[in-house]
Design a protein around this motif. Structure first.
Motif, PDB file in Angstrom:
ATOM      1  N   VAL A  74       0.869  -1.186   0.000  1.00 18.70           N
ATOM      2  CA  VAL A  74       0.000   0.000   0.000  1.00 18.70           C
ATOM      3  C   VAL A  74       0.898   1.226   0.000  1.00 18.70           C
ATOM      4  O   VAL A  74       2.075   1.122   0.324  1.00 18.70           O
ATOM      5  CB  VAL A  74      -0.931   0.050   1.231  1.00 18.70           C
ATOM      6  CG1 VAL A  74      -2.104  -0.886   1.067  1.00 18.70           C
ATOM      7  CG2 VAL A  74      -0.155  -0.257   2.516  1.00 18.70           C
ATOM      8  N   PHE A 153      -9.650   6.060  10.268  1.00 22.41           N
ATOM      9  CA  PHE A 153      -9.291   5.001   9.325  1.00 22.41           C
ATOM     10  C   PHE A 153     -10.530   4.178   8.985  1.00 22.41           C
ATOM     11  O   PHE A 153     -11.580   4.311   9.594  1.00 22.41           O
ATOM     12  CB  PHE A 153      -8.157   4.140   9.899  1.00 22.41           C
ATOM     13  CG  PHE A 153      -7.460   3.361   8.829  1.00 22.41           C
ATOM     14  CD1 PHE A 153      -6.771   4.011   7.816  1.00 22.41           C
ATOM     15  CD2 PHE A 153      -7.512   1.969   8.808  1.00 22.41           C
ATOM     16  CE1 PHE A 153      -6.138   3.295   6.799  1.00 22.41           C
ATOM     17  CE2 PHE A 153      -6.880   1.250   7.791  1.00 22.41           C
ATOM     18  CZ  PHE A 153      -6.199   1.910   6.795  1.00 22.41           C
ATOM     19  N   GLN A 366       9.307  -4.629   5.544  1.00 19.43           N
ATOM     20  CA  GLN A 366      10.599  -4.156   5.021  1.00 19.43           C
ATOM     21  C   GLN A 366      11.462  -5.312   4.541  1.00 19.43           C
ATOM     22  O   GLN A 366      12.319  -5.139   3.673  1.00 19.43           O
ATOM     23  CB  GLN A 366      11.364  -3.330   6.073  1.00 19.43           C
ATOM     24  CG  GLN A 366      10.606  -2.141   6.622  1.00 19.43           C
ATOM     25  CD  GLN A 366       9.948  -1.281   5.554  1.00 19.43           C
ATOM     26  OE1 GLN A 366      10.384  -1.250   4.409  1.00 19.43           O
ATOM     27  NE2 GLN A 366       8.887  -0.585   5.928  1.00 19.43           N
TER      28      GLN A 366
HETATM   29 FE1  HDE Z   1      -0.173   1.469   6.821  1.00 18.92          FE
HETATM   30  N1  HDE Z   1       1.152   0.226   5.893  1.00 18.92           N
HETATM   31  N2  HDE Z   1      -1.135  -0.127   7.594  1.00 18.92           N
HETATM   32  N3  HDE Z   1      -1.604   2.681   7.640  1.00 18.92           N
HETATM   33  N4  HDE Z   1       0.716   3.053   6.032  1.00 18.92           N
HETATM   34  C1  HDE Z   1       2.176   0.608   5.116  1.00 18.92           C
HETATM   35  O1  HDE Z   1       4.354  -0.211   5.322  1.00 18.92           O
HETATM   36  C2  HDE Z   1      -0.656  -1.382   7.607  1.00 18.92           C
HETATM   37  C3  HDE Z   1      -2.620   2.298   8.451  1.00 18.92           C
HETATM   38  C4  HDE Z   1       0.432   4.364   6.279  1.00 18.92           C
HETATM   39  O2  HDE Z   1       5.417   6.516   3.028  1.00 18.92           O
HETATM   40  C5  HDE Z   1       3.106  -0.523   4.759  1.00 18.92           C
HETATM   41  O3  HDE Z   1       6.429   0.390   4.702  1.00 18.92           O
HETATM   42  C6  HDE Z   1      -1.522  -2.241   8.390  1.00 18.92           C
HETATM   43  C7  HDE Z   1      -3.178   3.411   9.151  1.00 18.92           C
HETATM   44  C8  HDE Z   1       1.324   5.210   5.520  1.00 18.92           C
HETATM   45  O4  HDE Z   1       6.513   4.631   3.348  1.00 18.92           O
HETATM   46  C9  HDE Z   1       2.484  -1.715   5.501  1.00 18.92           C
HETATM   47  C10 HDE Z   1      -2.540  -1.433   8.824  1.00 18.92           C
HETATM   48  C11 HDE Z   1      -2.466   4.489   8.726  1.00 18.92           C
HETATM   49  C12 HDE Z   1       2.162   4.345   4.836  1.00 18.92           C
HETATM   50  C13 HDE Z   1       1.282  -1.093   6.162  1.00 18.92           C
HETATM   51  C14 HDE Z   1      -2.284  -0.118   8.337  1.00 18.92           C
HETATM   52  C15 HDE Z   1      -1.487   4.021   7.783  1.00 18.92           C
HETATM   53  C16 HDE Z   1       1.773   3.008   5.179  1.00 18.92           C
HETATM   54  C17 HDE Z   1       3.384  -0.715   3.322  1.00 18.92           C
HETATM   55  C18 HDE Z   1      -3.737  -1.834   9.665  1.00 18.92           C
HETATM   56  C19 HDE Z   1      -2.636   5.955   9.125  1.00 18.92           C
HETATM   57  C20 HDE Z   1       3.254   4.717   3.861  1.00 18.92           C
HETATM   58  C21 HDE Z   1       4.847  -0.365   3.131  1.00 18.92           C
HETATM   59  C22 HDE Z   1      -3.391  -2.276  10.953  1.00 18.92           C
HETATM   60  C23 HDE Z   1      -2.502   6.192  10.550  1.00 18.92           C
HETATM   61  C24 HDE Z   1       4.544   4.964   4.566  1.00 18.92           C
HETATM   62  C25 HDE Z   1       5.319  -0.011   4.422  1.00 18.92           C
HETATM   63  C26 HDE Z   1       5.570   5.407   3.571  1.00 18.92           C
HETATM   64  C27 HDE Z   1       2.416   1.860   4.718  1.00 18.92           C
HETATM   65  C28 HDE Z   1       0.480  -1.812   6.956  1.00 18.92           C
HETATM   66  C29 HDE Z   1      -3.160   0.961   8.569  1.00 18.92           C
HETATM   67  C30 HDE Z   1      -0.593   4.919   7.121  1.00 18.92           C
HETATM   68  C31 HDE Z   1       2.143  -2.921   4.654  1.00 18.92           C
HETATM   69  C32 HDE Z   1      -1.346  -3.714   8.623  1.00 18.92           C
HETATM   70  C33 HDE Z   1      -4.318   3.370  10.178  1.00 18.92           C
HETATM   71  C34 HDE Z   1       1.322   6.729   5.483  1.00 18.92           C
HETATM   72  O5  HDE Z   1       3.358  -2.206   6.461  1.00 18.92           O
END
Ligand code: HDE
Length: 710
Positions: A74, A153, A366
């Motif tokens: 994502v 979210f 990662q």
């Molecule tokens: Fe993420 N999310 N996310 N997310 N997310 C990733 O991490 C994940 C969630 C957010 O510019 C991944 O390094 C799970 C909320 C941003 O590099 C991954 C859940 C919020 C970025 C991942 C969430 C975010 C990610 C993909 C539910 C806002 C980009 C690559 C529990 C508070 C960071 C990586 C960047 C990226 C998992 C929910 C924001 C797969 C499992 C809530 C801004 O690890």
């Protein structure tokens, strides 16, 4: 006060240490051998065959074969920038973190903005949530605040994240559509998972299509903790407030920008920083005493709920400035690894089940992307403080740890690296008392799914509500299954009946009135799918004006892109007057002409054209100005695209100013049919034009101009 910026310099020096500059240098192999031919492979005679011996060919192609790493599952599409954070006032009452107590610091940051659903090369203007991830390189270690541009979210429990993402990503059978939520699988999931409705309503609003990454708010979303020196904890929510206000484009523009410049947001951020117009955000905290944890009508551990600012005000505590573009996209923006688990003493987690799941996921992912547990050694991910521990080896170990010992405790290594007491900055988790049964369930306090999307919708201005109606009509109109459309309409009706009726009319079906348990209706009454059904809608706050973009900043035109439509012979005195006034306010003037190269003004001087009409579109600008000069205006009138340019600018509710013969173009355009528009100016003072641009759009116009054919 003079700010200490030694850590700024440390981070910059650290990055410089790894920066390679080929200027004035000979081409070498990876082993440092100078190369004298990089165009021809080694062959048996000029017509081949190629020899296996060719180590130069092998090295070059070998690297090329492995240049790509997996994109983020994502948030694959992103743009990054360097900058700093500084604190306005000491917050030691709440937190012992240096970043919240030391006002003399300038803490280096790296920020990455992103869309969520699209692939790495997808358009910037997708209707989507935007990621807003900040890496603070603090003196006590790195703190990552990995947030979004919306304060809530889609889901409440990390367990559902793969389902959410699989539903919104391109459908697995045909990999369609790219970077778009408007398709059946997403709405199938959303309509069966009512906790998503609040975030979904935000995505349907203008927040889903920002004008600029620099004009978005940021939110940590989860409730976190701040912990002070005495060990006392307060709950906290983090907010980023952009100095330029929160502004968006219309959907029609978003669609067209995606074709005209799919890098629109990335380019806009880069250009602003490159030209010294540094984007700024203020950091705000909503602080909630522990004792108040249960005093709200919702659960503060539920990430689908926001705390209205009218209930808990946002205290502004510092600012972030982005002032440096990356040297290399891959090395920095692509390889940066954010970990919500990276915190520092004085900041701690709450039990929000979504946050708890994230603490696992980001480190884990990662390994797939960067291929090694040593990803923290990549320059962009290195903390600015020394690190010492007994973790060893692994792929791509780039350090040479000294000594005989790699375990703790030891005497052979003099007991080093040693542990730090809490007083000495050692991290200690907050001593939260937990006394509970092990159970796989959702708290009843998370079951209110309708109250907050309804609060958000009620808080919007009329023009924003109209955009939400259009967005739902577009998105649901793209679904091909009637039962999914009906379930969505029924759910929207629980939030706002009028909205649902309008959308239903647009997509040509009726709002059903008999879907009580949408999930079991879809699957069959006995199926165990989801026992988490939404509760009654409540009204605990009539409206929260801060949620509306109608209450944002409207007093600046800094960095706004203004198109001056000019042909040869344009009136220099008109351009001079307007350009001087706009540039004084830090707007950016672009000369759009019938051709590229240069245009001549009526003073016979050459002026560099920013873009010929063949290479640009009105949607890339915030406002237009047409100066006088008969020859110039005749040249504009002879190309149909200039009329389209004017009509479209008008349709998108932007400001237009003309002087002298420039009026001729307005006369021939759709603008002529509308009198007394408050953002159209003929022979006016630049001041009025500037005020209209600062207002972003004249939304009063929007319902009247819908039918302009462009
Ligand atoms: Fe993420 N999310 N996310 N997310 N997310 C990733 O991490 C994940 C969630 C957010 O510019 C991944 O390094 C799970 C909320 C941003 O590099 C991954 C859940 C919020 C970025 C991942 C969430 C975010 C990610 C993909 C539910 C806002 C980009 C690559 C529990 C508070 C960071 C990586 C960047 C990226 C998992 C929910 C924001 C797969 C499992 C809530 C801004 O690890």
């Amino acid at each position: 006060m003079e700010k200490k910026d030694h850590k700024m310099n440390d981070k910059q020096k650290q990055l410089e240490k790894y920066t390679v500059d080929a200027k004035g240098k000979a081409l070498t192999t990876r082993q440092g051998l100078k190369v004298n031919d990089t165009n021809n492979s080694l062959k048996a005679g000029p017509r081949g065959a190629t020899l296996l011996e060719d180590f130069l060919l092998r090295e070059k192609i070998h690297n090329f074969d492995h240049e790509r790493i997996p994109e983020r599952i994502v948030h694959a599409r992103g743009s990054g920038a360097h900058g700093y954070f500084e604190l306005y006032e000491n917050m030691e009452e709440y937190s012992k973190a240096g970043i919240f107590t030391d006002t003399s610091r300038k803490t280096p940051v790296f920020v990455r903005f992103s869309t969520v659903a699209g692939s790495k090369g997808s358009t910037d203007l997708a209707r989507d949530v935007r990621g807003f991830a900040v890496k603070f390189y603090t003196e006590e270690g790195t703190w990552d605040l990995v947030g979004n541009n919306m304060p809530i979210f889609f889901i409440q429990d990390a367990m559902k994240f793969p389902d959410l993402i699989h539903s919104v990503k391109p459908e697995p059978n045909n990999e369609i559509p790219q970077a778009a939520s408007a398709h059946d699988t997403f709405y199938d999931f959303v309509s069966l998972t009512t906790e998503t409705l609040h975030n979904h309503m935000w995505v349907m609003s203008d927040r889903g299509i920002p004008r600029s990454l620099r004009m978005m708010e940021g939110f940590g979303i989860h409730t976190f903790r701040l912990v002070n020196k005495e060990g006392k904890s307060h709950f906290v929510k983090f907010h980023w407030k952009p100095k330029l206000g929160v502004h968006s484009v219309t959907w029609d523009e978003a669609v067209k920008i995606s074709g005209a410049d799919s890098d629109f947001h990335r380019r806009d951020l880069w250009n602003a920083i490159d030209s010294g117009q540094f984007p700024e955000w203020e950091l705000g905290l909503q602080i909630i005493p522990e004792e108040d944890e249960h005093k709200f009508d919702f659960d503060i551990l539920d990430a689908t709920k926001l705390i209205p600012e009218e209930m808990v005000p946002v205290k502004i505590v510092g600012k972030m400035v982005l002032n440096r573009n990356p040297e290399n996209f891959f090395a920095e923006t692509e390889q940066v690894a954010f970990l919500p688990g990276s915190i520092v003493p004085g900041i701690d987690f709450s039990n929000d089940p979504l946050l708890q799941g994230r603490l696992f996921s980001y480190r884990d992912t990662q390994l797939s992307r960067l291929g090694t547990p040593n990803f923290h050694q990549i320059p962009i991910n290195r903390p600015v403080v020394d690190t010492h521990n007994n973790q060893r080896d692994g792929h791509m170990q780039t350090e040479i740890p000294k000594g005989q010992t790699a375990y703790f405790p030891n005497t052979l290594g003099g007991g080093c690296p040693f542990l730090s007491s809490v007083e000495d900055g050692g991290f200690e988790s907050y001593h939260e008392r937990i006394d509970a049964k092990k159970i796989r369930a959702r708290s009843d306090s998370f079951s209110d799914h309708f109250s907050q999307p309804a609060l958000f919708y009620r808080s919007l201005a009329k023009w924003e509500k109209d955009h939400v109606t259009e967005a739902y009509s577009f998105e649901l109109g793209k679904c091909t299954h009637k039962h999914i459309q009906e379930r969505m309409l029924w759910l929207i009706a629980q939030i706002d009946e009028e909205l649902s009726e309008k959308v239903a009319k647009n997509i040509g079906i009726k709002v059903p009135n008999d879907i009580e348990r949408p999930i079991n209706q879809a699957i069959g009454a006995d199926a165990v799918v989801e026992d988490h059904q939404p509760g009654e809608k409540k009204i605990y706050l009539e409206s929260s004006p801060k949620l509306s973009q109608d209450t944002t900043v409207f007093d600046t035109i800094a960095t706004r892109q203004i198109a001056f439509l000019v042909g040869d012979g344009f009136k220099m005195s008109d351009v001079d007057k307007m350009k001087t006034a706009l540039e004084k306010e830090n707007a950016v003037v672009n000369l759009v002409a019938p051709h590229g190269g240069t245009v001549k003004c009526d003073q016979d001087m050459d002026h560099k054209v920013t873009a010929s009409i063949m290479t640009t579109e009105s949607v890339l600008y915030d406002a237009i100005y047409i100066p006088g000069g008969k020859q110039s205006v005749d040249a504009l009138l002879s190309k149909g695209k200039f009329l389209k340019f004017v009509n479209e600018t008008f349709k998108h509710c932007k400001a237009i100013a003309v002087d002298n013969e420039g009026k001729m173009l307005l006369k021939k355009s759709a603008v002529n049919d509308f009198k007394d528009d408050k953002a159209v100016f003929a022979d006016a003072e630049p001041k009025a034009f500037i005020a209209a641009i600062a207002k972003h759009r004249n939304w009063d116009r929007s319902s009247k101009v819908e039918d302009i054919a462009v």
